[in-house]
Structure formats: C-alpha cells, structure tokens
Design a protein around this motif. Structure first.
Motif, PDB file in Angstrom:
ATOM      1  N   PHE A 143       0.835  -1.205   0.000  1.00 28.08           N
ATOM      2  CA  PHE A 143       0.000   0.000   0.000  1.00 28.08           C
ATOM      3  C   PHE A 143       0.869   1.254   0.000  1.00 28.08           C
ATOM      4  O   PHE A 143       0.602   2.222  -0.726  1.00 28.08           O
ATOM      5  CB  PHE A 143      -0.899   0.016   1.238  1.00 28.08           C
ATOM      6  CG  PHE A 143      -2.088  -0.916   1.185  1.00 28.08           C
ATOM      7  CD1 PHE A 143      -2.620  -1.378  -0.001  1.00 28.08           C
ATOM      8  CD2 PHE A 143      -2.703  -1.319   2.372  1.00 28.08           C
ATOM      9  CE1 PHE A 143      -3.720  -2.226  -0.036  1.00 28.08           C
ATOM     10  CE2 PHE A 143      -3.801  -2.160   2.363  1.00 28.08           C
ATOM     11  CZ  PHE A 143      -4.310  -2.619   1.165  1.00 28.08           C
ATOM     12  N   LEU A 144       1.913   1.256   0.839  1.00 25.26           N
ATOM     13  CA  LEU A 144       2.796   2.422   0.929  1.00 25.26           C
ATOM     14  C   LEU A 144       3.530   2.662  -0.390  1.00 25.26           C
ATOM     15  O   LEU A 144       3.717   3.817  -0.811  1.00 25.26           O
ATOM     16  CB  LEU A 144       3.802   2.221   2.058  1.00 25.26           C
ATOM     17  CG  LEU A 144       3.292   2.493   3.478  1.00 25.26           C
ATOM     18  CD1 LEU A 144       4.267   1.941   4.516  1.00 25.26           C
ATOM     19  CD2 LEU A 144       3.091   4.003   3.690  1.00 25.26           C
ATOM     20  N   MET A 147       1.098   4.168  -2.651  1.00 24.99           N
ATOM     21  CA  MET A 147       0.860   5.537  -2.181  1.00 24.99           C
ATOM     22  C   MET A 147       1.923   6.487  -2.720  1.00 24.99           C
ATOM     23  O   MET A 147       1.612   7.566  -3.233  1.00 24.99           O
ATOM     24  CB  MET A 147       0.873   5.558  -0.654  1.00 24.99           C
ATOM     25  CG  MET A 147       0.715   6.925  -0.019  1.00 24.99           C
ATOM     26  SD  MET A 147       1.334   6.929   1.685  1.00 24.99           S
ATOM     27  CE  MET A 147       3.107   7.034   1.411  1.00 24.99           C
ATOM     28  N   GLN A 148       3.189   6.071  -2.620  1.00 24.49           N
ATOM     29  CA  GLN A 148       4.273   6.902  -3.143  1.00 24.49           C
ATOM     30  C   GLN A 148       4.142   7.094  -4.652  1.00 24.49           C
ATOM     31  O   GLN A 148       4.327   8.201  -5.170  1.00 24.49           O
ATOM     32  CB  GLN A 148       5.620   6.265  -2.825  1.00 24.49           C
ATOM     33  CG  GLN A 148       6.041   6.332  -1.367  1.00 24.49           C
ATOM     34  CD  GLN A 148       7.425   5.723  -1.163  1.00 24.49           C
ATOM     35  OE1 GLN A 148       7.782   4.739  -1.804  1.00 24.49           O
ATOM     36  NE2 GLN A 148       8.211   6.326  -0.280  1.00 24.49           N
ATOM     37  N   ALA A 152       0.134  10.258  -3.184  1.00 20.06           N
ATOM     38  CA  ALA A 152      -1.021  10.469  -2.315  1.00 20.06           C
ATOM     39  C   ALA A 152      -0.592  10.648  -0.859  1.00 20.06           C
ATOM     40  O   ALA A 152       0.574  10.477  -0.511  1.00 20.06           O
ATOM     41  CB  ALA A 152      -1.989   9.295  -2.440  1.00 20.06           C
ATOM     42  N   TYR A 156      -2.991   6.018   4.006  1.00 15.93           N
ATOM     43  CA  TYR A 156      -3.349   5.157   2.884  1.00 15.93           C
ATOM     44  C   TYR A 156      -4.408   4.118   3.223  1.00 15.93           C
ATOM     45  O   TYR A 156      -4.993   3.502   2.345  1.00 15.93           O
ATOM     46  CB  TYR A 156      -2.093   4.437   2.370  1.00 15.93           C
ATOM     47  CG  TYR A 156      -1.501   3.504   3.407  1.00 15.93           C
ATOM     48  CD1 TYR A 156      -1.992   2.215   3.578  1.00 15.93           C
ATOM     49  CD2 TYR A 156      -0.480   3.927   4.249  1.00 15.93           C
ATOM     50  CE1 TYR A 156      -1.483   1.370   4.556  1.00 15.93           C
ATOM     51  CE2 TYR A 156       0.034   3.090   5.224  1.00 15.93           C
ATOM     52  CZ  TYR A 156      -0.471   1.815   5.372  1.00 15.93           C
ATOM     53  OH  TYR A 156       0.015   0.976   6.352  1.00 15.93           O
ATOM     54  N   HIS A 161      -9.128   6.987   0.487  1.00 15.04           N
ATOM     55  CA  HIS A 161      -7.793   7.267  -0.024  1.00 15.04           C
ATOM     56  C   HIS A 161      -7.637   6.655  -1.424  1.00 15.04           C
ATOM     57  O   HIS A 161      -8.232   5.620  -1.722  1.00 15.04           O
ATOM     58  CB  HIS A 161      -6.751   6.663   0.930  1.00 15.04           C
ATOM     59  CG  HIS A 161      -5.351   7.106   0.668  1.00 15.04           C
ATOM     60  ND1 HIS A 161      -4.569   6.534  -0.321  1.00 15.04           N
ATOM     61  CD2 HIS A 161      -4.580   8.064   1.248  1.00 15.04           C
ATOM     62  CE1 HIS A 161      -3.380   7.116  -0.327  1.00 15.04           C
ATOM     63  NE2 HIS A 161      -3.357   8.047   0.604  1.00 15.04           N
ATOM     64  N   VAL A 163      -5.402   4.870  -2.685  1.00 18.30           N
ATOM     65  CA  VAL A 163      -4.940   3.477  -2.634  1.00 18.30           C
ATOM     66  C   VAL A 163      -6.111   2.532  -2.435  1.00 18.30           C
ATOM     67  O   VAL A 163      -6.227   1.500  -3.112  1.00 18.30           O
ATOM     68  CB  VAL A 163      -3.892   3.293  -1.519  1.00 18.30           C
ATOM     69  CG1 VAL A 163      -3.665   1.806  -1.220  1.00 18.30           C
ATOM     70  CG2 VAL A 163      -2.575   3.958  -1.901  1.00 18.30           C
ATOM     71  N   GLN A 164      -7.006   2.877  -1.514  1.00 16.82           N
ATOM     72  CA  GLN A 164      -8.152   2.001  -1.244  1.00 16.82           C
ATOM     73  C   GLN A 164      -9.217   2.102  -2.322  1.00 16.82           C
ATOM     74  O   GLN A 164      -9.919   1.121  -2.589  1.00 16.82           O
ATOM     75  CB  GLN A 164      -8.730   2.313   0.143  1.00 16.82           C
ATOM     76  CG  GLN A 164      -7.748   2.101   1.284  1.00 16.82           C
ATOM     77  CD  GLN A 164      -7.098   0.726   1.264  1.00 16.82           C
ATOM     78  OE1 GLN A 164      -7.712  -0.262   0.858  1.00 16.82           O
ATOM     79  NE2 GLN A 164      -5.841   0.651   1.705  1.00 16.82           N
TER      80      GLN A 164
END
Length: 333
Positions: A143-144, A147-148, A152, A156, A161, A163-164
């Motif tokens: 997820f991280l 995110m990067q 975002a 996360y 968000h 990602v989700q």
C-alpha cells in the motif's frame, strides 16, 4: 450465514461426532461460472485476508511495483498473512528502507509474532512487538509503495484514499460484481464484501490471468507466480497455506483469511475455490479446502502434510489422541 449452509467438517471424540461445522464452498470454472457448490453461493461474506492478492493488484497493474523494482518475494509478502518470523519482519523492514520509509509509516498496528521461537525470545528479552511483526505488514508495505507512486497522502488505509479506491476498483473488476459494503479489517484497511460465488469467480480470474494480456491480468498472473514461488513468505513454518502449496501435485496458490475463510487458485485448471466456515473456525476451513483439493486431485490425501489438515488429530493435555476432525463426506465424494 447459517441459512442453507452445508456440512464442512465433523469433530469426533471416540465413536461420537461431538460437533459439526457448516458453511459454504464454491468452485468456479475458467469462465467464472459455478462448477460445483455446497451451501449457498449467493451468501454475502467478508473474505478477509483471502483477498490480499486482490488488494495487491493495483500495486502491480499501476506500474508501482516495476518502478520500485519489487522482487517476486516482495510481491509474495504483499499477498501474505505471515507469521512475523525474522524472514518476514526483516523482509518488510528492508522493503520499507529501500523506499525511504520506516515501521512508523505503517498503519497496520503492532502484533505479537505467530512464530513461537521468536515470540518467546522477544518475551525473554523484554522486547515489544512492532508493526513489522503484524501478519499484514507486507500488504501495507505494498500500500505504501502504491501511495508513493500515486503521490497520495500518508493515511493510505482510509477508505476514501486513492490506494483504497484503487483496491475497490480492482476488487469489483475481478469479482465482476459491485461490493455492497465493507468492514474494517484487523489491520485497519477496508475489507470489501462480496458473495461466495463472486469470490470464487475472482480466484478463477487469477487462475486464468496468464491466458490474457490486460494490465490487470498481467498483474494477477505475476502475483500468482510470486505466491507459488515463495510459499514460506505467504504464511510460514507449520501454516496451512505454505504446507499445502508445497504438498500440491501441481502449481497452486492458497490463501487463508480470518473467520474461517480460505481460497485456492489453480492455474493449470483455470479453477478458483472459495471456502467459508459459518462459525469462523479455521480448523473447519482448513479441512474443507484440503478436502476439495483432494477431490480435484490437486492434493494426495496420504501426504503427511495434507493429512494433518484434512483429518487432524485432536490430542489432550497428556498428548493422547482423543479424536479427529473429519471433512464432510460430500466434499470428497
């Protein structure tokens, strides 16, 4: 959940069937249609950690995994419910460090490791478990990384968000059905609901992904290959996912989930399997998934690692065998 549920497993003590687990099982064919079913395929469920490979799809399909240079082992960790052993915790720590991140960036929460040796060593040393030991830390590292890639915000795990939202889009794509709702999982991320039939269809989509060329299909095929190549990173020593994958007669990706969920991806057959024990019992789900895979010829019932989950012995405090768990006869017939 109990409505129209079918027997999954019986618990025997001596000559008496002392209790029974019921639930639902669906086998989906290469086209996603129901090939076999026990119980009610339309039952709405939360697949819990059995959906981790779906949640990892945007990580790969977006190009984030490629841009970050993630290895197959790291992709297996992204799909894992690992036991928090050093290979898992250290693997996630190294992954985060390479991204300029740390344990503090995770949002899964600390969890004592399931690895008994490490757990006892930490207790003796007075060490506190960290988020790296959480069985979902690999998923959250994924997820991280996404995110990067998306640029975002840090939270996360929140349902709105990007990602989700990407995870939900992938979930609805492979289940081929809108998710009616979600619950918050033990690791604080949303867990999207679907039906048993749709979850089996999603696993069949993964099983046949290597035959298609779309971005999501390429991502699914890559994740399946990673899980099959690194079974110890998907779960760990003594765990059903790892041991049954290693015992399989053909490539198979297996994944457990909390509250009695279990899925199987069978690439050589294009089949997907979903199992849910209505009472949430892991022992019932493990016996049932083993039985279905024996029925399909994927597992040999005589293999010792298969037998320990198909028909596990029950022992008392003196170590005496007092009973066993038997899979429902209909699952093997």
């Amino acid at each position: 959940m109990l409505l129209d549920a079918a027997p999954l497993a019986e618990v025997w003590r001596g000559p008496i069937a002392e209790s029974e687990h019921v639930g639902h099982v669906v086998v989906a064919g290469p086209g996603g249609d129901v090939a076999e079913a026990w119980g009610a395929p339309g039952t709405v469920v939360l697949p819990r950690s059995s959906a981790k490979m779906i949640q990892a799809l945007p990580l790969v399909a977006s190009g984030a995994a490629e841009a970050a240079g993630l290895t197959a082992r790291q992709l297996a960790l992204a799909c894992a419910s690992h036991e928090g052993a050093p290979r898992h915790a250290d693997g996630v720590a190294d992954w985060l460090a390479a991204r300029g991140l740390s344990e503090a960036d995770l949002r899964c929460g600390p969890q004592p490791p399931r690895d008994k040796v490490l757990k006892h060593e930490m207790l003796r040393a007075g060490e506190t478990p960290t988020q790296l030991h959480n069985n979902c830390s690999g998923k959250h590292a994924g997820f991280l990384t996404l995110m990067q890639h998306l640029g975002a915000g840090a939270e996360y795990h929140e349902a709105d968000h990007p990602v989700q939202r990407a995870a939900l889009e992938a979930f609805e794509a492979v289940t081929d059905a809108p998710s009616p709702c979600y619950g918050i999982d033990g690791c604080s991320a949303p867990n999207f609901a679907t039906t048993m039939q749709a979850m089996a269809r999603a696993m069949a989509t993964f099983a046949t992904a290597h035959t298609r060329s779309g971005a999501l299909d390429r991502a699914a095929a890559r994740l399946v290959r990673a899980m099959i190549a690194h079974p110890k990173d998907v779960a760990g020593e003594g765990r059903a996912c790892t041991l049954l994958m290693q015992a399989a007669r053909e490539p198979a990706a297996l994944k457990t989930g909390a509250e009695g969920f279990f899925v199987a991806i069978l690439p050589e057959r294009g089949l997907g399997v979903a199992v849910k024990a209505a009472d949430g019992a892991t022992r019932a789900a493990e016996s049932a998934i083993a039985a279905v895979l024996v029925r399909l010829g994927v597992l040999d019932p005589a293999h010792p690692e298969v037998a320990r989950f198909l028909r596990p012995e029950i022992r008392n405090f003196r170590g005496l065998v007092t009973g066993r768990i038997e899979p429902a006869a209909a699952l093997l017939a």
